[in-house]
Design a protein around this motif. Structure first.
Motif, PDB file in Angstrom:
ATOM      1  N   UNK A  24       0.827  -1.202   0.000  1.00 18.98           N
ATOM      2  CA  UNK A  24       0.000   0.000   0.000  1.00 18.98           C
ATOM      3  C   UNK A  24       0.858   1.248   0.000  1.00 18.98           C
ATOM      4  N   UNK A  25       0.213   2.352  -0.287  1.00 22.02           N
ATOM      5  CA  UNK A  25       0.921   3.631  -0.346  1.00 22.02           C
ATOM      6  C   UNK A  25      -0.036   4.712   0.130  1.00 22.02           C
ATOM      7  N   UNK A  26       0.491   5.919   0.266  1.00 15.65           N
ATOM      8  CA  UNK A  26      -0.292   7.021   0.819  1.00 15.65           C
ATOM      9  C   UNK A  26      -0.601   8.059  -0.245  1.00 15.65           C
ATOM     10  N   UNK A  27      -1.794   8.589  -0.206  1.00 15.92           N
ATOM     11  CA  UNK A  27      -2.105   9.813  -0.935  1.00 15.92           C
ATOM     12  C   UNK A  27      -2.328  10.904   0.112  1.00 15.92           C
ATOM     13  N   UNK A  28      -1.911  12.137  -0.170  1.00 17.77           N
ATOM     14  CA  UNK A  28      -2.080  13.185   0.836  1.00 17.77           C
ATOM     15  C   UNK A  28      -3.521  13.694   0.870  1.00 17.77           C
ATOM     16  N   UNK A  29      -3.963  14.214   2.011  1.00 15.51           N
ATOM     17  CA  UNK A  29      -5.315  14.797   2.108  1.00 15.51           C
ATOM     18  C   UNK A  29      -5.557  15.850   1.024  1.00 15.51           C
ATOM     19  N   UNK A  30      -4.486  16.553   0.633  1.00 16.53           N
ATOM     20  CA  UNK A  30      -4.631  17.605  -0.382  1.00 16.53           C
ATOM     21  C   UNK A  30      -5.008  17.049  -1.755  1.00 16.53           C
ATOM     22  N   UNK A  31      -4.930  15.746  -1.949  1.00 22.16           N
ATOM     23  CA  UNK A  31      -5.303  15.176  -3.255  1.00 22.16           C
ATOM     24  C   UNK A  31      -6.808  14.927  -3.374  1.00 22.16           C
ATOM     25  N   UNK A  32      -7.531  15.043  -2.262  1.00 22.93           N
ATOM     26  CA  UNK A  32      -8.969  14.752  -2.304  1.00 22.93           C
ATOM     27  C   UNK A  32      -9.727  15.829  -3.085  1.00 22.93           C
ATOM     28  N   UNK A  33     -10.575  15.376  -3.998  1.00 25.41           N
ATOM     29  CA  UNK A  33     -11.447  16.281  -4.754  1.00 25.41           C
ATOM     30  C   UNK A  33     -12.883  15.920  -4.391  1.00 25.41           C
ATOM     31  N   UNK A  34     -13.545  16.818  -3.685  1.00 24.92           N
ATOM     32  CA  UNK A  34     -14.907  16.537  -3.215  1.00 24.92           C
ATOM     33  C   UNK A  34     -15.894  16.546  -4.383  1.00 24.92           C
ATOM     34  N   UNK A  35     -17.064  15.921  -4.188  1.00 21.29           N
ATOM     35  CA  UNK A  35     -18.077  15.914  -5.253  1.00 21.29           C
ATOM     36  C   UNK A  35     -18.395  17.334  -5.729  1.00 21.29           C
TER      37      UNK A  35
END
Ligand SMILES: [Mg+2]
Ligand SMILES: [Mg+2]
Ligand SMILES: [Mg+2]
Lengths: 207, 207
Positions: A24-35
């Motif tokens: 597994x690996x990590x994505x940062x919270x800043x990569x989240x794109x909300x609906x």
């Protein structure tokens, strides 16, 4: 956290080896794109790929979970999401070749479009959901989560033996076959069917 | 976020290539070990290495920073820390060989012991601080941050062109030469000198 290589046909399509254990690996919270928060931004020079994935929203702290503890694993899940693990495939290919981290390839801003929260009750069995993704209304990915190589308890066990999972953490469970490239102007739609019915909350539509 | 390979002598000691641009990776919040919060946990079968690093605590949102904007970079820093980027070296070596992510090797619980917050005023020039680490009172790492290959504005520029930096984010700026292995019972101490004087807040002591 994102599980890699968890569907056999997807491993084959990228000419990868099947792992002996989940990685597994990590994505940062800043990569989240909300609906409805707008398009995925394609950085210059990047070959942008989609990977639709069932995501778990954790409801409690989990540490050193037993892989056989299916009940404990499911109890620790608070809700679900659908997510698209956007990947700068050329950047990832270079990182793999050079033995470098995947964080950049996976971590650009907007590289994790997500759906609304899907209530837990809408998915009685997370290993029996149909996830799909289309580009410009052409179906590209459409498979059942029953094809996962490592089931969710095993995933949560392996992650939680490395990193404590906290309430609110999002775990992406891997993508089925059919990943591919999108360019500007393309419209991705994604969704999930359970018992043949589309789940309203799972819908994603993003440019 | 952690910058990799940012001191020439450290690159040489691990037989790595000097990067043409900074690269970076993520450690999860769960890896943070606060001052006096107890020992670093060594997972079974892991070759555990220390890497002492100057860390920046961000004070504002930073996106697409210009690499020439030194003023903007320094303004965005709220405070400093000293951190030890603990690394499961054998796991990392295997990940590099197989082209897999570094997240596991870098991300175990307790793999980021940090010092107390160091007020910004205590470090007038972050490129002119002496950082050190000893194991059982034997000095192992001791170098000036002036040896960084990529200076802080360039680091923050490169990161912020991929991932938006947010207030509270911690950026580790790379480790100088002298990394090595620790085992159970070993005591690591680390600190920072500015103008020849030890900074009290920078002290770390951890088993
Ligand atoms: Mg990584
Ligand atoms: Mg994926
Ligand atoms: Mg390091």
């Amino acid at each position: 956290m994102c599980i890699g290589r968890n569907y056999a046909d997807h491993i084959a399509e990228l000419n990868n080896k099947a792992p002996k254990q989940p990685f597994f690996f990590l994505k940062p919270p800043s990569s989240i794109l909300l609906p409805k928060a707008g398009p995925v931004l394609r950085p210059r020079g990047v070959s942008l790929h989609y990977e639709v994935e069932l995501a778990l929203v954790m409801g409690k702290t989990v540490r050193d979970l037993d892989p056989e503890d299916s009940r404990g694993a499911l109890d620790a899940i608070d809700a679900y999401l659908l997510g698209i693990d956007m990947t700068a495939r050329n950047v990832q290919d270079e990182a793999k070749r050079k033995g470098l981290p995947w964080s950049i390839a996976k971590g650009f801003d907007t590289f994790l479009p997500i759906s609304n929260i899907i209530p837990k009750s809408a998915i009685p069995d997370p290993h029996n959901a149909h996830i799909w993704l289309s580009v410009n209304n052409e179906m590209r990915q459409a498979d059942s989560t029953e094809l996962m190589l490592f089931r969710i308890p095993r995933q949560l066990s392996d992650i939680s033996r490395v990193m404590t999972l906290e309430k609110g953490d999002i775990v992406l469970t891997g993508t089925p076959k059919g990943v591919g490239k999108v360019g500007s102007g393309d419209v991705m739609r994604a969704g999930m069917k359970v018992d043949g019915k589309e789940i309203e909350e799972a819908k994603i539509e993003v440019e």
